[in-house]
Design a protein around this motif. Structure first.
Motif, mmCIF file in Angstrom:
data_model
loop_
_atom_site.group_PDB
_atom_site.id
_atom_site.type_symbol
_atom_site.label_atom_id
_atom_site.label_comp_id
_atom_site.label_asym_id
_atom_site.label_seq_id
_atom_site.Cartn_x
_atom_site.Cartn_y
_atom_site.Cartn_z
ATOM 1 N N MET A 140 -0.651 3.945 -6.088
ATOM 2 C CA MET A 140 0.064 4.666 -5.037
ATOM 3 C C MET A 140 1.264 3.845 -4.573
ATOM 4 N N ASP A 141 2.421 4.480 -4.509
ATOM 5 C CA ASP A 141 3.646 3.807 -4.081
ATOM 6 C C ASP A 141 3.696 3.820 -2.554
ATOM 7 N N ASN A 142 3.588 2.644 -1.948
ATOM 8 C CA ASN A 142 3.578 2.581 -0.481
ATOM 9 C C ASN A 142 4.843 1.927 0.070
ATOM 10 N N ARG A 143 5.928 1.950 -0.709
ATOM 11 C CA ARG A 143 7.140 1.270 -0.266
ATOM 12 C C ARG A 143 7.718 1.867 1.012
ATOM 13 N N GLU A 144 7.639 3.177 1.153
ATOM 14 C CA GLU A 144 8.165 3.783 2.378
ATOM 15 C C GLU A 144 7.381 3.319 3.600
ATOM 16 N N GLU A 145 6.057 3.240 3.456
ATOM 17 C CA GLU A 145 5.219 2.763 4.559
ATOM 18 C C GLU A 145 5.578 1.329 4.935
ATOM 19 N N ILE A 146 5.757 0.485 3.925
ATOM 20 C CA ILE A 146 6.136 -0.912 4.179
ATOM 21 C C ILE A 146 7.487 -0.978 4.878
ATOM 22 N N ARG A 147 8.438 -0.242 4.354
ATOM 23 C CA ARG A 147 9.787 -0.265 4.919
ATOM 24 C C ARG A 147 9.785 0.165 6.393
ATOM 25 N N GLU A 148 9.094 1.233 6.686
ATOM 26 C CA GLU A 148 9.087 1.738 8.055
ATOM 27 C C GLU A 148 8.337 0.802 8.991
ATOM 28 N N PHE A 149 7.262 0.190 8.495
ATOM 29 C CA PHE A 149 6.512 -0.740 9.342
ATOM 30 C C PHE A 149 7.362 -1.963 9.675
ATOM 31 N N LEU A 161 -1.018 -3.717 3.414
ATOM 32 C CA LEU A 161 0.101 -3.076 2.726
ATOM 33 C C LEU A 161 0.482 -3.847 1.474
ATOM 34 N N ALA A 162 0.469 -5.179 1.573
ATOM 35 C CA ALA A 162 0.798 -6.003 0.409
ATOM 36 C C ALA A 162 -0.266 -5.857 -0.676
ATOM 37 N N GLN A 163 -1.536 -5.798 -0.275
ATOM 38 C CA GLN A 163 -2.604 -5.632 -1.256
ATOM 39 C C GLN A 163 -2.490 -4.300 -1.978
ATOM 40 N N ALA A 164 -2.151 -3.245 -1.223
ATOM 41 C CA ALA A 164 -1.983 -1.933 -1.851
ATOM 42 C C ALA A 164 -0.799 -1.936 -2.812
ATOM 43 N N ALA A 165 0.285 -2.610 -2.425
ATOM 44 C CA ALA A 165 1.457 -2.693 -3.295
ATOM 45 C C ALA A 165 1.133 -3.453 -4.577
ATOM 46 N N ASP A 166 0.239 -4.424 -4.459
ATOM 47 C CA ASP A 166 -0.172 -5.260 -5.588
ATOM 48 C C ASP A 166 -1.196 -4.569 -6.477
ATOM 49 N N GLY A 167 -1.884 -3.566 -5.900
ATOM 50 C CA GLY A 167 -3.014 -2.980 -6.610
ATOM 51 C C GLY A 167 -4.272 -3.794 -6.461
ATOM 52 N N SER A 168 -4.240 -4.817 -5.598
ATOM 53 C CA SER A 168 -5.394 -5.702 -5.460
ATOM 54 C C SER A 168 -6.475 -5.136 -4.554
#
Length: 295
Positions: free
Chosen positions: A1-10, A88-95
């Protein structure tokens, strides 16, 4: 799942919350953005502007814990916000893939009988189990009576977030409605960071965003929080005003679920109110189980 928008807004929302004075920087007279500039956050985190800009664009995959901690310090994140950034970082990593399957993704969950025994053994205060979407999954008798308004409307689907934002009865039940609404959204936002693959959570957020301006505004603020202990005020339909302390306990055997217990100060009017609520609950359940008679 691409969560870049969530990271950016946070990250953008956290940067906007800090004034230069809070960060120990000169305020200047010509600032075109609220809060800190990207360059100021980069300097505080001891990294290049280009690198911080990359992070704020949502590229957290592969970022080291040391870098995340530097960003957290620069943005003055509290414990809940730090944890959210890590998730958020873990989700971006897939970890988060290994933990994802252990989390409850559906309301169709039946408590083990020993858990129900434990809940039923708590007789002095409401006790219930909820998930991160705020679905009520298991309760004792007092919690069923305490949340009578939640269960009264089928459209609430035994969900505290739907009740808070879509049921007019919540305005009476929560005398401090704005505070309750803030907490509800912060819990959902925290869960979205911790479990970004939960389709039911996405559906719930979409439903509430569509149907409630109050929810949509709060969701856009990207506020998160730990909700483990505190005091709340309620107005129950049968017993009136209650001021209750609560403890939320993460369930080790059921990752993602929380056991919450409400209690009142011994000897207080709210303590007496809970006794009245217990009597009211017993009467209601007795009436519900009494066989009907026909003439």
């Amino acid at each position: 799942m691409d969560n870049r928008e969530e990271i950016r807004e946070f990250l953008t929302s956290r940067r906007a919350k800090i004034t230069p004075e809070q960060a120990g920087l000169p305020s200047g007279s010509r600032r075109r953005v609220p809060g800190l500039r990207r360059s100021e956050v980069a300097a505080l985190a001891d990294m290049s502007v280009e690198y911080y800009a990359k992070l704020e664009r949502g590229n957290l995959a592969g970022v080291s814990p040391a870098v995340l901690e530097a960003v957290a310090r620069a943005l003055q994140l509290d414990d809940a916000e730090r944890a959210h950034l890590l998730h958020l970082a873990q989700a971006a990593d897939g970890s988060d893939a290994l933990t994802r399957s252990r989390r409850r993704a559906t309301r169709q969950w039946t408590p083990h009988r020993s858990l129900q025994w434990t809940l039923d053994a708590i007789t002095a205060g409401p006790a219930f189990v909820r998930n991160g979407r705020l679905d009520l999954l298991a309760t004792n008798q007092l919690a069923r009576a305490f949340n009578a308004d939640v269960y009264a409307a089928p459209l609430n689907q035994a969900n505290l977030a739907r009740f808070n934002f879509l049921d007019p009865a919540s305005r009476r039940f929560y005398p401090d409605w704005d505070q309750a609404a803030d907490v509800t959204v912060a819990i959902l936002r925290t869960e979205a960071g911790r479990n970004p693959h939960d389709k039911e959570l996405h559906d719930l957020v979409g439903e509430l965003s569509t149907r409630s301006d109050e929810f949509r505004t709060r969701w856009g603020a990207h506020n998160v929080r730990h909700h483990g202990t505190g005091t709340k005020r309620f107005h129950h339909q049968a017993v009136g005003e209650l001021t209750l302390a609560f403890e939320g306990l993460e369930m080790a055997a059921e990752p993602g679920l929380t056991l919450t217990i409400y209690t009142a100060e011994p000897g207080s009017p709210s303590d007496e109110g809970l006794r009245l609520l217990a009597s009211w609950a017993a009467t209601r359940e007795a009436d519900a189980t009494e066989p009907s008679t026909t003439s």
